[in-house]
Write a protein that holds these residues in place. Structure first.
Motif, PDB file in Angstrom:
ATOM      1  N   PHE A   1       0.840  -1.206   0.000  1.00  9.92           N
ATOM      2  CA  PHE A   1       0.000   0.000   0.000  1.00  9.92           C
ATOM      3  C   PHE A   1       0.869   1.248   0.000  1.00  9.92           C
ATOM      4  CE2 PHE A   1      -4.652  -0.653   0.633  1.00  9.92           C
ATOM      5  CZ  PHE A   1      -4.664  -2.005   0.338  1.00  9.92           C
TER       6      PHE A   1
ATOM      7  N   GLN B   1      -7.418   5.156   2.424  1.00  5.55           N
ATOM      8  CA  GLN B   1      -7.408   3.969   1.554  1.00  5.55           C
ATOM      9  C   GLN B   1      -6.891   2.756   2.309  1.00  5.55           C
ATOM     10  OE1 GLN B   1      -5.029   5.589  -1.671  1.00  5.55           O
ATOM     11  NE2 GLN B   1      -6.743   5.361  -3.073  1.00  5.55           N
TER      12      GLN B   1
ATOM     13  N   LEU C   1      -4.715  -9.953  -1.247  1.00  5.07           N
ATOM     14  CA  LEU C   1      -5.814  -9.676  -0.323  1.00  5.07           C
ATOM     15  C   LEU C   1      -6.708 -10.915  -0.308  1.00  5.07           C
ATOM     16  CD1 LEU C   1      -6.821  -6.110  -1.600  1.00  5.07           C
ATOM     17  CD2 LEU C   1      -5.312  -6.637   0.304  1.00  5.07           C
TER      18      LEU C   1
ATOM     19  N   ARG D   1      -6.311   0.909  -8.403  1.00  8.33           N
ATOM     20  CA  ARG D   1      -7.368   1.433  -7.544  1.00  8.33           C
ATOM     21  C   ARG D   1      -6.808   2.449  -6.555  1.00  8.33           C
ATOM     22  NH1 ARG D   1     -11.149  -2.452  -3.779  1.00  8.33           N
ATOM     23  NH2 ARG D   1     -12.964  -1.100  -3.798  1.00  8.33           N
ATOM     24  N   LEU D   2      -5.655   2.144  -5.998  1.00  7.00           N
ATOM     25  CA  LEU D   2      -5.038   3.062  -5.034  1.00  7.00           C
ATOM     26  C   LEU D   2      -4.578   4.352  -5.711  1.00  7.00           C
ATOM     27  CD1 LEU D   2      -2.975   0.532  -2.877  1.00  7.00           C
ATOM     28  CD2 LEU D   2      -5.109   1.667  -2.289  1.00  7.00           C
TER      29      LEU D   2
ATOM     30  N   HIS E   1      -9.476  -0.230   2.457  1.00  6.15           N
ATOM     31  CA  HIS E   1      -9.167  -1.364   1.590  1.00  6.15           C
ATOM     32  C   HIS E   1      -8.320  -2.429   2.261  1.00  6.15           C
ATOM     33  CE1 HIS E   1     -11.077   0.726  -1.562  1.00  6.15           C
ATOM     34  NE2 HIS E   1     -10.160   1.673  -1.675  1.00  6.15           N
ATOM     35  N   LEU E   2      -7.701  -2.112   3.386  1.00  4.99           N
ATOM     36  CA  LEU E   2      -6.813  -3.101   4.002  1.00  4.99           C
ATOM     37  C   LEU E   2      -7.183  -3.407   5.448  1.00  4.99           C
ATOM     38  CD1 LEU E   2      -4.364  -4.874   3.700  1.00  4.99           C
ATOM     39  CD2 LEU E   2      -2.914  -2.951   4.317  1.00  4.99           C
TER      40      LEU E   2
ATOM     41  N   ALA F   1      -0.742   4.776  -1.134  1.00  8.10           N
ATOM     42  CA  ALA F   1      -2.085   4.779  -0.548  1.00  8.10           C
ATOM     43  C   ALA F   1      -2.197   5.816   0.565  1.00  8.10           C
ATOM     44  CB  ALA F   1      -2.415   3.392   0.004  1.00  8.10           C
TER      45      ALA F   1
ATOM     46  N   TRP G   1      -9.575 -11.490   0.807  1.00  7.74           N
ATOM     47  CA  TRP G   1     -11.014 -11.270   0.665  1.00  7.74           C
ATOM     48  C   TRP G   1     -11.377 -10.762  -0.731  1.00  7.74           C
ATOM     49  CZ3 TRP G   1      -7.898  -8.761   4.219  1.00  7.74           C
ATOM     50  CH2 TRP G   1      -7.442  -7.500   3.839  1.00  7.74           C
TER      51      TRP G   1
END
Lengths: 285, 272
Positions: free
Chosen positions: A177, A186, B99, B113-114, A190-191, A182, B101
């Motif tokens: 990230f 975020q 990730l 996306r980031l 997201h994490l 990030a 999930w």
């Protein structure tokens, strides 16, 4: 997957595999049947003890009579159940909001966590019954009193579990990230939040039961004011009047409610995690 | 005890300097010097392997290049002109680090996306990348449904989806079985030749470094430093035939020899 669940019966199995299949089949049935059988046996024994010893109904009513009371006093009891449920769920909702909110705040800075976490622990380890007289002095509204109790009892497992979850993020993923520039937001969305989900749901399962306990205990201590009409008040009232069947009926309703809350929260947890988390996966050999 | 060897020049690569490490060192707060003073030029189009025993600072060097850590001494000179800012870099970890999930598609989407690229906008790039690593059809699969090799493919796709000029890989195939590793080696080389990105590849496998790279930088420990360099001038594309060729065997022998020397040089107090 489904093919694995039901082994092909035409398959020639060696004795070990056949034994395994039999054991699995027995376990599937026994898992439900055994506890049910024990329960039925216990109720039968309860009934027999009442009859054999000629115990008066105001000491120990027979199971059938309790069941009849549940039906006869349904209006009264279920009305009270609704009151208790309202406190339980509002308390749980507030505990989720407060627990997750504080955990996210703690996750923003080690300093905030270090400073405030001890207060949460103090709140948790002090018995609610001991705090209640103070709440009674400071809070006027009866519902608010009960809610506060349910909240204090239920919020800690959510707070501590979610805090743990937010901090248990894979170091490499954090690096990834960072590498991709990030923002903190975020990183949280997201994490950290998804990573904390299994921990949060574990805390929620505990908090659901605790919230019910908080609601009932609070009503017990507040009951003397005579304004509330939840299940706990019904139990106290029935106790004073030696109305043991109603006492038992109310008790059964509370237990049953606790079980349903646990099952519902377990189901929610399973549905949310089933696609990715180890805890929700069927064991595969 | 301490011996240095004359580095062979890597004229074969010949690209313009992409990044020069000038006198770069890293000392941690506990007093451990992970990396002494390292001078190293990474050229455009290089497939450069950092080869060395554990503790030689190769992973530290990679983290410094990625910007995940700052050097104690020296500087990272992007483009080698003393002025350039850093480029986009892709990073592939030893573990797939997905990730759990999110689906394969969403995992590959993550770096974009980031950066604020929407799903719709990113879809062509994601689909292309998934196809390049041979995972078409697995877009909606969850990481747990994939084998170790497939997870690593997702990780590589994620590292490359932003079209970085530099891909950093930290022992990415170390945990995979040999058959899977060979196939991924092959596919990675194919991607590298088509996309023309630069790779810095950390490994402790002599065979892997010889098969993949055009330059092998051998590092020694205590303190971590560049010990020597081997130019692998075998032509690309390299296939399975290369693995059994005499050239390959000779290069592996040479690399092994330098590595043994490097280990002797870095053994320090551990020696009886």
């Amino acid at each position: 997957m489904t093919a694995l669940d039901r082994p092909d019966v035409s398959l020639a199995l060696d004795p070990e595999e056949a034994r395994r299949v039999r054991a699995a089949r027995f376990e599937r049935v026994g898992k439900w049947l055994l506890p049910l059988a024990i329960m039925v046996a216990a109720i039968w024994l309860w009934d027999r003890i009442c009859v054999w010893n000629e115990i008066p109904r105001y000491i120990l009513p027979r199971p059938g009579e309790v069941l009849y009371t549940l039906y006869a006093d349904a209006g009264l009891l279920f009305g009270s159940l609704l009151v208790t449920l309202k406190i339980t769920f509002l308390g749980l909702a507030l505990a989720v909001a407060g627990g997750v909110g504080l955990a996210v705040l703690f996750a923003q800075s080690k300093w905030v966590e270090m400073s405030f976490f001890p207060f949460a622990i103090v709140l948790q380890v002090t018995p609610i019954v001991a705090i209640f007289p103070l709440i009674n002095i400071y809070v006027d509204n009866q519902t608010a009193k009960l809610l506060l109790c349910a909240w204090i009892v239920a919020f800690f497992p959510i707070l501590s579990n979610t805090t743990l979850g937010l901090n248990s993020v894979d170091r490499n993923l954090l690096d990834l990230f960072k590498l991709n520039g990030a923002t903190r937001w975020q990183q949280l969305v997201h994490l950290r939040l998804p990573a904390a989900m299994p921990y949060f749901l574990g805390g929620l399962k505990i908090a659901g039961g605790l919230s019910l306990i908080g609601a009932v205990v609070a009503e017990f201590v507040a009951g003397s004011t005579g304004q509330s009409s939840g299940l706990a008040s019904r139990i106290i009232e029935a106790g004073y009047r030696l109305n043991a069947p109603r006492l038992f009926a109310a008790l059964i309703l509370i237990s049953f409610t606790g079980i349903v809350i646990f099952l519902v929260l377990s189901l929610i947890s399973h549905l949310v995690l089933r696609r990715w988390h180890e805890s929700a996966l069927k064991q595969e050999r | 005890m301490l011996q240095t060897m004359e580095p062979k020049t890597a004229e074969a690569a010949g690209g313009a300097p992409l990044l020069m490490l000038r006198d770069v060192g890293k000392t941690f707060s506990n007093g451990v010097t992970a990396l002494g003073r390292v001078d190293l030029t990474i050229r455009e189009g290089d497939f450069l392997s950092l080869l060395g025993p554990s503790g030689c600072g190769k992973s530290t060097a990679l983290r410094l290049i990625a910007g995940l850590s700052t050097p104690t001494t020296g500087l990272l000179d992007w483009r080698g002109d003393g002025a350039g800012g850093r480029f986009d870099t892709g990073f592939v970890f030893q573990e797939p680090t997905l990730l759990p999930w999110a689906t394969v598609f969403d995992n590959v989407w993550l770096p974009l996306r980031l950066r604020g690229v929407s799903r719709t906008e990113a879809t062509p790039a994601i689909r292309e990348m998934i196809e390049r690593v041979h995972l078409t059809g697995f877009e909606e699969a969850m990481p747990r449904e994939l084998s170790g090799g497939m997870k690593m493919r997702v990780s590589i796709a994620r590292g490359l989806v932003t079209k970085p000029r530099l891909l950093l890989m930290d022992e990415p195939f170390a945990a995979l079985d040999e058959i899977t590793r060979f196939r991924l080696n092959h596919d990675l080389l194919e991607l590298w030749q088509e996309e023309k990105f630069t790779v810095v590849f950390v490994t402790h496998s002599v065979f892997e470094s010889v098969f993949l790279s055009n330059r092998i930088v051998v590092m020694a420990a205590r303190p971590g430093r560049v010990f020597g360099e081997i130019a692998v001038d075998a032509a690309y594309p390299r296939d399975e035939a290369f693995r059994t060729s005499p050239d390959y065997a000779a290069l592996c022998r040479e690399a092994s020899r330098v590595l043994v020397d490097a280990m002797d040089a870095g053994a320090g107090d551990d020696r009886p």
